[in-house]
Design a protein around this motif. Structure first.
Motif, PDB file in Angstrom:
ATOM      1  N   UNK A 172      45.967  48.723  26.678  1.00  0.00           N
ATOM      2  CA  UNK A 172      46.583  49.142  27.934  1.00  0.00           C
ATOM      3  C   UNK A 172      45.698  48.758  29.113  1.00  0.00           C
ATOM      4  N   UNK A 173      44.375  48.935  28.965  1.00  0.00           N
ATOM      5  CA  UNK A 173      43.422  48.590  30.023  1.00  0.00           C
ATOM      6  C   UNK A 173      43.481  47.099  30.343  1.00  0.00           C
ATOM      7  N   UNK A 174      43.485  46.255  29.269  1.00  0.00           N
ATOM      8  CA  UNK A 174      43.503  44.815  29.472  1.00  0.00           C
ATOM      9  C   UNK A 174      44.806  44.363  30.108  1.00  0.00           C
ATOM     10  N   UNK A 175      45.930  44.986  29.669  1.00  0.00           N
ATOM     11  CA  UNK A 175      47.230  44.633  30.231  1.00  0.00           C
ATOM     12  C   UNK A 175      47.298  44.976  31.706  1.00  0.00           C
ATOM     13  N   UNK A 176      46.759  46.180  32.052  1.00  0.00           N
ATOM     14  CA  UNK A 176      46.753  46.614  33.463  1.00  0.00           C
ATOM     15  C   UNK A 176      45.982  45.625  34.318  1.00  0.00           C
ATOM     16  N   UNK A 177      44.819  45.177  33.816  1.00  0.00           N
ATOM     17  CA  UNK A 177      44.022  44.243  34.599  1.00  0.00           C
ATOM     18  C   UNK A 177      44.690  42.876  34.691  1.00  0.00           C
ATOM     19  N   UNK A 178      45.380  42.464  33.593  1.00  0.00           N
ATOM     20  CA  UNK A 178      46.034  41.155  33.590  1.00  0.00           C
ATOM     21  C   UNK A 178      47.168  41.086  34.597  1.00  0.00           C
ATOM     22  N   UNK A 179      47.779  42.241  34.883  1.00  0.00           N
ATOM     23  CA  UNK A 179      48.901  42.262  35.826  1.00  0.00           C
ATOM     24  C   UNK A 179      48.453  42.127  37.270  1.00  0.00           C
TER      25      UNK A 179
ATOM     26  N   UNK B 160      37.880  53.486  34.015  1.00  0.00           N
ATOM     27  CA  UNK B 160      38.995  52.530  34.055  1.00  0.00           C
ATOM     28  C   UNK B 160      39.893  52.799  35.259  1.00  0.00           C
ATOM     29  N   UNK B 161      40.164  54.069  35.510  1.00  0.00           N
ATOM     30  CA  UNK B 161      41.006  54.423  36.658  1.00  0.00           C
ATOM     31  C   UNK B 161      40.325  54.044  37.969  1.00  0.00           C
ATOM     32  N   UNK B 162      39.016  54.276  38.059  1.00  0.00           N
ATOM     33  CA  UNK B 162      38.279  53.887  39.259  1.00  0.00           C
ATOM     34  C   UNK B 162      38.280  52.372  39.446  1.00  0.00           C
ATOM     35  N   UNK B 163      38.197  51.637  38.350  1.00  0.00           N
ATOM     36  CA  UNK B 163      38.205  50.177  38.438  1.00  0.00           C
ATOM     37  C   UNK B 163      39.556  49.670  38.954  1.00  0.00           C
ATOM     38  N   UNK B 164      40.628  50.285  38.503  1.00  0.00           N
ATOM     39  CA  UNK B 164      41.953  49.905  39.007  1.00  0.00           C
ATOM     40  C   UNK B 164      42.029  50.095  40.517  1.00  0.00           C
ATOM     41  N   UNK B 165      41.515  51.217  41.010  1.00  0.00           N
ATOM     42  CA  UNK B 165      41.522  51.464  42.458  1.00  0.00           C
ATOM     43  C   UNK B 165      40.630  50.463  43.185  1.00  0.00           C
ATOM     44  N   UNK B 166      39.510  50.109  42.560  1.00  0.00           N
ATOM     45  CA  UNK B 166      38.620  49.117  43.178  1.00  0.00           C
ATOM     46  C   UNK B 166      39.321  47.772  43.298  1.00  0.00           C
ATOM     47  N   UNK B 167      40.084  47.381  42.299  1.00  0.00           N
ATOM     48  CA  UNK B 167      40.821  46.116  42.358  1.00  0.00           C
ATOM     49  C   UNK B 167      41.877  46.159  43.459  1.00  0.00           C
ATOM     50  N   UNK B 168      42.576  47.285  43.560  1.00  0.00           N
ATOM     51  CA  UNK B 168      43.553  47.412  44.654  1.00  0.00           C
ATOM     52  C   UNK B 168      42.866  47.230  46.002  1.00  0.00           C
ATOM     53  N   UNK B 169      41.681  47.842  46.119  1.00  0.00           N
ATOM     54  CA  UNK B 169      40.938  47.765  47.374  1.00  0.00           C
ATOM     55  C   UNK B 169      40.550  46.321  47.688  1.00  0.00           C
ATOM     56  N   UNK B 170      40.014  45.590  46.696  1.00  0.00           N
ATOM     57  CA  UNK B 170      39.603  44.209  46.925  1.00  0.00           C
ATOM     58  C   UNK B 170      40.783  43.313  47.289  1.00  0.00           C
ATOM     59  N   UNK B 171      41.958  43.633  46.709  1.00  0.00           N
ATOM     60  CA  UNK B 171      43.159  42.832  46.970  1.00  0.00           C
ATOM     61  C   UNK B 171      43.836  43.194  48.288  1.00  0.00           C
TER      62      UNK B 171
ATOM     63  N   UNK C 295      49.834  50.233  46.468  1.00  0.00           N
ATOM     64  CA  UNK C 295      50.853  50.462  45.437  1.00  0.00           C
ATOM     65  C   UNK C 295      51.924  51.435  45.926  1.00  0.00           C
ATOM     66  N   UNK C 296      53.011  51.507  45.189  1.00  0.00           N
ATOM     67  CA  UNK C 296      53.991  52.561  45.445  1.00  0.00           C
ATOM     68  C   UNK C 296      53.345  53.899  45.121  1.00  0.00           C
ATOM     69  N   UNK C 297      53.911  54.976  45.617  1.00  0.00           N
ATOM     70  CA  UNK C 297      53.330  56.291  45.344  1.00  0.00           C
ATOM     71  C   UNK C 297      53.347  56.579  43.840  1.00  0.00           C
ATOM     72  N   UNK C 298      54.422  56.200  43.172  1.00  0.00           N
ATOM     73  CA  UNK C 298      54.510  56.438  41.734  1.00  0.00           C
ATOM     74  C   UNK C 298      53.421  55.671  40.990  1.00  0.00           C
ATOM     75  N   UNK C 299      53.222  54.410  41.339  1.00  0.00           N
ATOM     76  CA  UNK C 299      52.183  53.614  40.688  1.00  0.00           C
ATOM     77  C   UNK C 299      50.804  54.183  40.990  1.00  0.00           C
ATOM     78  N   UNK C 300      50.597  54.578  42.223  1.00  0.00           N
ATOM     79  CA  UNK C 300      49.313  55.160  42.616  1.00  0.00           C
ATOM     80  C   UNK C 300      49.010  56.419  41.804  1.00  0.00           C
TER      81      UNK C 300
END
Length: 603
Positions: free
Chosen positions: A9-16, A417-428, A432-437
């Motif tokens: 799940x972690x790898x898929x999230x990052x791949x998206x 992992x959750x913090x890393x997802x937020x960091x990627x959003x920040x760099x990009x 996200x939508x509220x639901x995704x967030x």
């Protein structure tokens, strides 16, 4: 411990997420102020109420004096008010059985026993106390106070005490209880209209209830204000007040010892010397741990949770402020690898490492990867590893620490992992939508992390049973974690926006719904209200299950701590405001005893 699905799940999230090239990373600063609570001061905390001769005996005598009051033949309203006073003054644990018996009797009596003058006030008080203690009480008990199928009867609005009690009762609503939703809107509107014309204790009570419901407050942090209000009452019960003061000071003395010990631990860890960009907030972390459980017997829980919370702040700042994306991916990967090691393989690897090197430092398994990181991130990884082992050993001792460790490490892996997802959003620059967030943010809130640790300290259950309990209560943990995240975002979104942090729930909804900030904040508050209804269902459903109730209490208190921490802003970021006053009140300053009380203790 199986972790394959989690890794996939972690790898898929990052791949998206689109690939980010982080060639020039700028280290940021939130300009957090230095810590105001010095270790010398914390070591000086030495309450004169700690095991003082005569105090224990005086408390025991007062308990015996007060007990008969719960069995006296008085009218139902007087009995309800006595139980309510005991609860607000922090004494319910001293009279647990007596209160239970009294409420069982009151539950068998319908509302018809109340006089018409007291009817709404008494009915709302009865509804709240019975539901809080696990009795099945229908919202229909408040239906007689409505005008048919319409709004509540306007004739009730003259009784301010009834409106306050109706407002408090309305916060115990479950999903779909429209009568309680209407009661909240009605009582809130009336109190807001009338508050300017009130004074004295009635004004204090009305403002207190409008600011934050008792059900949403950490009871222990509210005791001093409740004692103050009770002292102003003409019919105050002096023995109850004396007992409340002595009990608070005695329990506070235990908390001061806990804080002194954990301050020495933090000083000796010396982590803050290597991470000057982060928040040095040990005392605020202890306050949060204290909010989860105040009983003297849970010292180990408070001290271990303080360690967890202060590390959460440091690691969160590493992801928010310091690390480049490549560094954060490296750091996260190292944590995930630690979490995938089964307990039996962990012990075997530890033994092999010791035989080869003479050392048993498990962090060496990731030495090649970790050595690529800046020194401060290496130090953070080692500190997290070492503290995780400390806590696992506190829980499992010699026999089971290696079986506890994977559960704790997995919680850290999920959090990172959750913090890393937020960091990627920040760099990009991605919003996200509220639901995704929220699908990610409930984990980054740290709620699952804190409660995964807390559950192992509460009760006397086998490790397998604790893991099962965590699984069975995952919906409750989700709702509590959602409140932690949403309260955090309401309290910190403005400051985080100004320094360019990743988007909050407020920002996500503003963009998604194309609305102004005040509209978005109102929507977030509605989500908090809905989460509380879900929490209530778990809380009331387990209130009469002794083996489970301690776990539920700790979990629900985590949501209450979030309200306290972010009610007036960022409780971790800013030290010199309301949180400082809360710390002084709850931890540092004992209640002043009247001269006659002091004399009775000495005698």
């Amino acid at each position: 411990m199986e972790y394959t699905a989690e890794q996939t799940q972690f790898q898929t999230c990052q791949a998206n997420l689109p690939e980010v090239v982080d060639t020039m990373h700028q280290r940021r600063s939130a300009n957090y102020k230095p810590n105001i609570w010095k270790d010398d001061f914390l070591q000086s905390l030495n309450s004169k109420h700690d095991h003082k001769d005569g105090i224990k005996e005086r408390v025991e005598r007062l308990v015996e004096e007060v007990k008969p009051m719960l069995s006296e033949e008085v009218d139902s309203l007087a009995k309800l008010e006595l139980i309510d006073s005991m609860t607000k003054l922090g004494l319910s644990n001293l009279f647990e059985n007596e209160i239970k018996e009294a409420l069982e009797t009151l539950a068998s009596i319908n509302n018809g026993v109340f006089t018409m003058e007291d009817h709404l006030y008494a009915s709302a008080l009865r509804f709240r106390l019975l539901r809080q203690h696990g009795h099945v009480v229908s919202q229909d008990e408040l239906r007689p106070f409505k005008e048919g199928s319409n709004a509540f009867n306007i004739s009730n609005c003259k009784d301010v005490e009834a409106m306050i009690e109706l407002l408090e009762a309305s916060h115990l609503a479950l999903e779909g209880e429209n009568i309680l939703d209407e009661a909240k809107a009605f009582s809130t509107g009336i109190l807001q209209e009338r508050v300017s014309g009130l004074d004295g204790q009635l004004l204090k009570r009305a403002v207190h209830g409008l600011e934050l419901s008792m059900h949403w407050r950490v009871q222990w942090f509210d005791i001093k204000s409740q004692i103050d209000m009770h002292e102003q009452q003409e019919d105050k019960q002096s023995n109850l007040l004396e007992l409340a003061k002595l009990n608070f000071n005695t329990v506070q003395a235990t908390h001061q010892r806990d804080l002194s010990e954990i301050s020495r631990w933090w000083r000796n860890l010396r982590l803050i010397e290597h991470v000057d960009f982060t928040r040095d907030r040990l005392v605020e972390s202890f306050l949060c741990a204290l909010g989860l459980s105040q009983e003297p017997r849970f010292s180990s829980l408070r001290k271990s949770l303080t360690k967890v919370i202060i590390l959460i702040l440091v690691i969160d700042d590493v992801y928010d402020l310091y690390g480049s994306l490549e560094e954060l991916e490296c750091f996260t990967g190292a944590i995930i690898r630690l979490a995938t090691i089964p307990p039996n393989l962990f012990l075997l690897s530890l033994l092999s490492l010791f035989l080869l090197t003479g050392k048993s430092d498990a962090s060496r398994w990731d030495s090649e990867q970790i050595q690529q990181l800046p020194e401060c991130m290496k130090v953070c990884f080692r500190a997290l590893h070492d503290v995780n082992h400390e806590i696992a050993y506190d829980i499992g001792k010699d026999e089971d620490w290696h079986r506890v460790l994977p559960h704790l490490t997995k919680a850290w892996a999920d959090f990172c992992k959750a913090l890393l997802t937020e960091a990627k959003w920040d760099k990009l620059g991605y919003t996200p939508s509220l639901e995704e967030y929220l699908s990610n943010a409930w984990t980054s809130s740290s709620g699952p992390m804190i409660l995964s640790h807390a559950y192992f300290f509460v009760g006397h259950m086998k490790l397998e049973d604790v893991a099962d309990l965590l699984e069975r209560n995952k919906d409750l943990i989700y709702s509590v974690s959602m409140i932690i995240r949403l309260c955090n975002d309401l309290g910190t979104s403005a400051a985080e926006r100004d320094r360019g942090d990743a988007p909050s729930a407020v920002a996500c909804y503003m963009r998604e719904a194309n609305v102004l900030e005040d509209v978005a904040r109102k929507h977030i508050k509605e989500l908090i209200n809905e989460a509380w209804k879900s929490i209530n269902a778990h809380f009331f459903g387990n209130a009469q299950t002794p083996s489970v109730q301690p776990f539920i209490d700790v979990t629900v208190n985590a949501a209450r701590v979030a309200h306290m921490l972010y009610q007036f802003g960022d409780g971790f970021g800013v030290q010199d405001g309301d949180i400082r006053r809360q710390i002084l009140s709850a931890v540092v300053e004992p209640l002043a005893l009247d001269l006659d009380i002091s004399a009775s203790v000495i005698a």
